[in-house]
Design a protein around this motif. Structure first.
Motif, short mmCIF file in Angstrom:
data_model
loop_
_atom_site.label_atom_id
_atom_site.label_comp_id
_atom_site.label_asym_id
_atom_site.label_seq_id
_atom_site.Cartn_x
_atom_site.Cartn_y
_atom_site.Cartn_z
N LYS A 29 0.83 -1.20 0.00
CA LYS A 29 0.00 0.00 0.00
C LYS A 29 0.87 1.25 0.00
O LYS A 29 0.60 2.20 -0.74
CB LYS A 29 -0.93 0.01 1.21
N THR A 30 1.93 1.25 0.80
CA THR A 30 2.83 2.40 0.86
C THR A 30 3.53 2.59 -0.48
O THR A 30 3.67 3.73 -0.97
CB THR A 30 3.86 2.23 1.99
N ILE A 31 3.98 1.49 -1.08
CA ILE A 31 4.64 1.58 -2.39
C ILE A 31 3.68 2.17 -3.42
O ILE A 31 4.04 3.08 -4.18
CB ILE A 31 5.15 0.20 -2.85
N ILE A 32 2.45 1.66 -3.48
CA ILE A 32 1.46 2.12 -4.46
C ILE A 32 1.14 3.61 -4.23
O ILE A 32 1.12 4.39 -5.19
CB ILE A 32 0.17 1.28 -4.38
N GLU A 33 0.89 3.99 -2.99
CA GLU A 33 0.58 5.39 -2.69
C GLU A 33 1.75 6.31 -3.04
O GLU A 33 1.55 7.38 -3.61
CB GLU A 33 0.22 5.55 -1.20
N SER A 34 2.95 5.89 -2.71
CA SER A 34 4.14 6.69 -3.01
C SER A 34 4.36 6.79 -4.51
O SER A 34 4.69 7.87 -5.03
CB SER A 34 5.37 6.08 -2.34
N TYR A 35 4.18 5.68 -5.21
CA TYR A 35 4.33 5.67 -6.67
C TYR A 35 3.33 6.63 -7.30
O TYR A 35 3.69 7.46 -8.14
CB TYR A 35 4.12 4.24 -7.19
N ASN A 38 4.18 10.11 -7.12
CA ASN A 38 5.48 10.38 -7.74
C ASN A 38 6.53 10.69 -6.67
O ASN A 38 7.36 11.59 -6.83
CB ASN A 38 5.37 11.51 -8.76
N ASP A 39 6.48 9.94 -5.56
CA ASP A 39 7.37 10.15 -4.42
C ASP A 39 8.38 9.00 -4.34
O ASP A 39 8.24 8.10 -3.52
CB ASP A 39 6.56 10.26 -3.13
N ALA A 40 9.39 9.06 -5.19
CA ALA A 40 10.40 8.01 -5.23
C ALA A 40 11.18 7.94 -3.92
O ALA A 40 11.60 6.86 -3.50
CB ALA A 40 11.36 8.25 -6.39
N GLN A 41 11.36 9.07 -3.26
CA GLN A 41 12.11 9.10 -2.01
C GLN A 41 11.44 8.24 -0.94
O GLN A 41 12.11 7.51 -0.20
CB GLN A 41 12.27 10.53 -1.50
N LYS A 42 10.13 8.27 -0.86
CA LYS A 42 9.41 7.48 0.14
C LYS A 42 9.57 5.98 -0.13
O LYS A 42 9.69 5.19 0.80
CB LYS A 42 7.93 7.86 0.19
N ILE A 43 9.59 5.61 -1.39
CA ILE A 43 9.83 4.20 -1.75
C ILE A 43 11.26 3.83 -1.36
O ILE A 43 11.50 2.81 -0.73
CB ILE A 43 9.57 3.95 -3.25
N PHE A 44 12.20 4.68 -1.73
CA PHE A 44 13.62 4.43 -1.45
C PHE A 44 13.87 4.30 0.05
O PHE A 44 14.67 3.47 0.49
CB PHE A 44 14.47 5.55 -2.04
N ASP A 45 13.18 5.09 0.85
CA ASP A 45 13.36 5.06 2.31
C ASP A 45 12.93 3.72 2.91
O ASP A 45 13.35 3.39 4.02
CB ASP A 45 12.58 6.19 2.97
N GLN A 46 12.13 2.95 2.20
CA GLN A 46 11.71 1.64 2.69
C GLN A 46 12.74 0.56 2.38
O GLN A 46 12.62 -0.56 2.89
CB GLN A 46 10.37 1.24 2.06
N PHE A 47 13.74 0.87 1.58
CA PHE A 47 14.75 -0.10 1.21
C PHE A 47 15.72 -0.36 2.36
O PHE A 47 16.04 0.55 3.12
CB PHE A 47 15.57 0.40 0.02
N SER A 48 16.22 -1.58 2.42
CA SER A 48 17.30 -1.89 3.36
C SER A 48 18.57 -1.19 2.88
O SER A 48 18.65 -0.74 1.74
CB SER A 48 17.54 -3.40 3.41
#
Length: 115
Positions: A29-35, A38-48
């Motif tokens: 859900k967070t990935i879809i909402e961030s995508y 157009n918030d790539a930073q929020k997706i990136f912040d979830q990465f290890s």
């Protein structure tokens, strides 16, 4: 008695280490909402940390920008299977993709791939 102790330890370890379906669902859900935002930073912040080293913020921005241009926003996702990671069929405005993710014990993405 030993069986009970072993079972208890296994159960505790399983609860502490295993990620639940809800954890994966919340991450998706967070990935879809961030995508969609157009918030790539929020997706990136979830990465290890390891994934951030190999899949840089620039690559995430490129993925989001190009996919938004080509397929539009994502609308919904459905769990498919966990063959090599949790695989989700993600519907977009014009097509669908398969997104594969894996979570670490601390719920960070250790795998983020499109098939």
């Amino acid at each position: 008695m030993k069986k009970l102790i072993y079972f208890g330890l296994f159960f505790c370890l399983h609860i502490c280490v295993a990620q639940s379906d809800a954890d994966y669902g919340n991450t998706m859900k967070t990935i879809i909402e961030s995508y969609n935002a157009n918030d790539a930073q929020k997706i990136f912040d979830q990465f290890s940390t390891d994934l951030q080293a190999t899949f840089t913020i620039d690559k995430v921005k490129e993925f989001v920008t190009k996919t938004l241009e080509n397929q539009g926003k994502f609308s919904e996702f459905d769990f498919m299977d966990n063959d090599g990671g949790n695989r989700y069929l993600v519907q977009s405005e014009s097509d669908s993709i398969i997104l594969v993710i894996t979570l670490s014990a601390d719920l960070k993405l250790t795998k983020f791939a499109v098939e």
